[in-house]
Scaffold this motif. Structure first.
Motif, PDB file in Angstrom:
ATOM      1  N   LEU A 178       0.839  -1.197   0.000  1.00  0.00           N
ATOM      2  CA  LEU A 178       0.000   0.000   0.000  1.00  0.00           C
ATOM      3  C   LEU A 178       0.871   1.244   0.000  1.00  0.00           C
ATOM      4  N   SER A 179       0.348   2.318  -0.528  1.00  0.00           N
ATOM      5  CA  SER A 179       1.032   3.611  -0.453  1.00  0.00           C
ATOM      6  C   SER A 179       0.749   4.220   0.913  1.00  0.00           C
ATOM      7  N   TYR A 180       1.751   4.922   1.446  1.00  0.00           N
ATOM      8  CA  TYR A 180       1.563   5.598   2.718  1.00  0.00           C
ATOM      9  C   TYR A 180       0.664   6.819   2.525  1.00  0.00           C
ATOM     10  N   PRO A 181      -0.189   7.131   3.510  1.00  0.00           N
ATOM     11  CA  PRO A 181      -0.961   8.380   3.422  1.00  0.00           C
ATOM     12  C   PRO A 181      -0.006   9.570   3.407  1.00  0.00           C
ATOM     13  N   LYS A 182      -0.319  10.607   2.643  1.00  0.00           N
ATOM     14  CA  LYS A 182       0.585  11.749   2.485  1.00  0.00           C
ATOM     15  C   LYS A 182       1.014  12.347   3.816  1.00  0.00           C
ATOM     16  N   GLN A 183       0.070  12.548   4.739  1.00  0.00           N
ATOM     17  CA  GLN A 183       0.401  13.216   5.984  1.00  0.00           C
ATOM     18  C   GLN A 183       1.242  12.337   6.916  1.00  0.00           C
ATOM     19  N   LEU A 184       1.325  11.045   6.657  1.00  0.00           N
ATOM     20  CA  LEU A 184       2.113  10.142   7.505  1.00  0.00           C
ATOM     21  C   LEU A 184       3.259   9.480   6.746  1.00  0.00           C
ATOM     22  N   ARG A 185       3.536   9.948   5.551  1.00  0.00           N
ATOM     23  CA  ARG A 185       4.533   9.317   4.683  1.00  0.00           C
ATOM     24  C   ARG A 185       5.888   9.173   5.355  1.00  0.00           C
ATOM     25  N   TYR A 186       6.394  10.259   5.927  1.00  0.00           N
ATOM     26  CA  TYR A 186       7.735  10.230   6.507  1.00  0.00           C
ATOM     27  C   TYR A 186       7.771   9.450   7.821  1.00  0.00           C
ATOM     28  N   THR A 187       6.665   9.442   8.543  1.00  0.00           N
ATOM     29  CA  THR A 187       6.588   8.639   9.765  1.00  0.00           C
ATOM     30  C   THR A 187       6.725   7.154   9.431  1.00  0.00           C
ATOM     31  N   PHE A 188       5.935   6.697   8.451  1.00  0.00           N
ATOM     32  CA  PHE A 188       6.002   5.300   8.050  1.00  0.00           C
ATOM     33  C   PHE A 188       7.346   4.966   7.398  1.00  0.00           C
ATOM     34  N   GLU A 189       7.862   5.884   6.597  1.00  0.00           N
ATOM     35  CA  GLU A 189       9.155   5.630   5.955  1.00  0.00           C
ATOM     36  C   GLU A 189      10.250   5.473   7.002  1.00  0.00           C
ATOM     37  N   PHE A 190      10.236   6.326   8.032  1.00  0.00           N
ATOM     38  CA  PHE A 190      11.218   6.217   9.102  1.00  0.00           C
ATOM     39  C   PHE A 190      11.106   4.862   9.796  1.00  0.00           C
ATOM     40  N   CYS A 191       9.897   4.459  10.132  1.00  0.00           N
ATOM     41  CA  CYS A 191       9.704   3.162  10.805  1.00  0.00           C
ATOM     42  C   CYS A 191      10.178   2.005   9.931  1.00  0.00           C
ATOM     43  N   GLN A 192       9.802   2.037   8.660  1.00  0.00           N
ATOM     44  CA  GLN A 192      10.156   0.947   7.744  1.00  0.00           C
ATOM     45  C   GLN A 192      11.658   0.877   7.489  1.00  0.00           C
ATOM     46  N   LYS A 193      12.241   2.001   7.174  1.00  0.00           N
ATOM     47  CA  LYS A 193      13.622   1.981   6.700  1.00  0.00           C
ATOM     48  C   LYS A 193      14.658   2.127   7.811  1.00  0.00           C
ATOM     49  N   MET A 194      14.329   2.844   8.866  1.00  0.00           N
ATOM     50  CA  MET A 194      15.298   3.052   9.939  1.00  0.00           C
ATOM     51  C   MET A 194      15.139   2.029  11.058  1.00  0.00           C
ATOM     52  N   LEU A 195      13.918   1.773  11.473  1.00  0.00           N
ATOM     53  CA  LEU A 195      13.699   0.858  12.593  1.00  0.00           C
ATOM     54  C   LEU A 195      13.685  -0.602  12.156  1.00  0.00           C
ATOM     55  N   LEU A 196      12.984  -0.891  11.063  1.00  0.00           N
ATOM     56  CA  LEU A 196      12.890  -2.271  10.588  1.00  0.00           C
ATOM     57  C   LEU A 196      13.978  -2.641   9.584  1.00  0.00           C
ATOM     58  N   GLU A 197      14.697  -1.628   9.079  1.00  0.00           N
ATOM     59  CA  GLU A 197      15.774  -1.815   8.107  1.00  0.00           C
ATOM     60  C   GLU A 197      15.310  -2.557   6.857  1.00  0.00           C
ATOM     61  N   LEU A 198      14.099  -2.241   6.397  1.00  0.00           N
ATOM     62  CA  LEU A 198      13.578  -2.785   5.153  1.00  0.00           C
ATOM     63  C   LEU A 198      13.781  -1.754   4.060  1.00  0.00           C
ATOM     64  N   ASP A 199      14.517  -2.101   3.030  1.00  0.00           N
ATOM     65  CA  ASP A 199      14.780  -1.200   1.912  1.00  0.00           C
ATOM     66  C   ASP A 199      15.461   0.088   2.393  1.00  0.00           C
ATOM     67  N   SER A 200      16.409  -0.076   3.327  1.00  0.00           N
ATOM     68  CA  SER A 200      17.034   1.082   3.976  1.00  0.00           C
ATOM     69  C   SER A 200      18.041   1.820   3.086  1.00  0.00           C
ATOM     70  N   GLY A 201      18.345   1.298   1.923  1.00  0.00           N
ATOM     71  CA  GLY A 201      19.287   1.961   1.031  1.00  0.00           C
ATOM     72  C   GLY A 201      18.686   3.135   0.275  1.00  0.00           C
ATOM     73  N   LYS A 202      17.359   3.207   0.227  1.00  0.00           N
ATOM     74  CA  LYS A 202      16.675   4.262  -0.532  1.00  0.00           C
ATOM     75  C   LYS A 202      15.913   5.169   0.431  1.00  0.00           C
ATOM     76  N   LEU A 203      16.566   6.200   0.939  1.00  0.00           N
ATOM     77  CA  LEU A 203      15.943   7.129   1.875  1.00  0.00           C
ATOM     78  C   LEU A 203      15.553   8.426   1.176  1.00  0.00           C
ATOM     79  N   SER A 204      14.410   8.968   1.556  1.00  0.00           N
ATOM     80  CA  SER A 204      14.035  10.292   1.055  1.00  0.00           C
ATOM     81  C   SER A 204      14.973  11.313   1.693  1.00  0.00           C
ATOM     82  N   PRO A 205      15.107  12.488   1.108  1.00  0.00           N
ATOM     83  CA  PRO A 205      16.000  13.503   1.682  1.00  0.00           C
ATOM     84  C   PRO A 205      15.678  13.842   3.141  1.00  0.00           C
ATOM     85  N   LYS A 206      14.396  13.909   3.504  1.00  0.00           N
ATOM     86  CA  LYS A 206      14.028  14.236   4.883  1.00  0.00           C
ATOM     87  C   LYS A 206      14.459  13.142   5.855  1.00  0.00           C
ATOM     88  N   VAL A 207      14.235  11.896   5.503  1.00  0.00           N
ATOM     89  CA  VAL A 207      14.614  10.792   6.389  1.00  0.00           C
ATOM     90  C   VAL A 207      16.129  10.651   6.427  1.00  0.00           C
TER      91      VAL A 207
END
Length: 112
Positions: free
Chosen positions: A74-103
């Motif tokens: 699923l796509s992340y909701p716009k207002q929670l995009r960076y919250t979910f991206e942080f959890c997925q990529k930083m905490l769970l280390e799933l697909d952590s090589g592709k970070l958005s500039p903010k994360v």
């Protein structure tokens, strides 16, 4: 904190709450309990339908929600995009090589 409130919804399963949930793509719902920290029931709503219920805590619901989003792609909701991206990529280390500039900036601040 305001963005997290977009994700959580508290209330009994009344018609008014059900109508509200039908308008949300992703939501964690808490019902009953003596305090907000101790709900009787926690559930997950996807695309306006409750897909999981009977969860013991909001923390467990958050973890299962991340798994559902990742598994169903699923796509992340716009207002929670960076919250979910942080959890997925930083905490769970799933697909952590592709970070958005903010994360990526947050990661740099955390590691310095």
């Amino acid at each position: 904190m305001g963005q997290l409130l977009d994700l959580l919804k508290q209330g009994a399963p009344s018609d008014e709450v059900k109508e509200d949930l039908a308008q949300h793509t992703i939501k964690i719902v808490t019902k009953g309990g003596s305090t907000e920290d101790d709900p009787l029931d926690v559930g997950i709503v996807l695309e306006g339908r409750e897909v999981l219920s009977g969860l013991s805590s909001v923390a467990r619901a958050c973890a299962l929600l991340l798994g559902l989003i990742y598994a169903v792609n699923l796509s992340y909701p716009k207002q929670l995009r960076y919250t979910f991206e942080f959890c997925q990529k930083m905490l769970l280390e799933l697909d952590s090589g592709k970070l958005s500039p903010k994360v990526h900036a947050l990661k740099s601040k955390l590691l310095s």
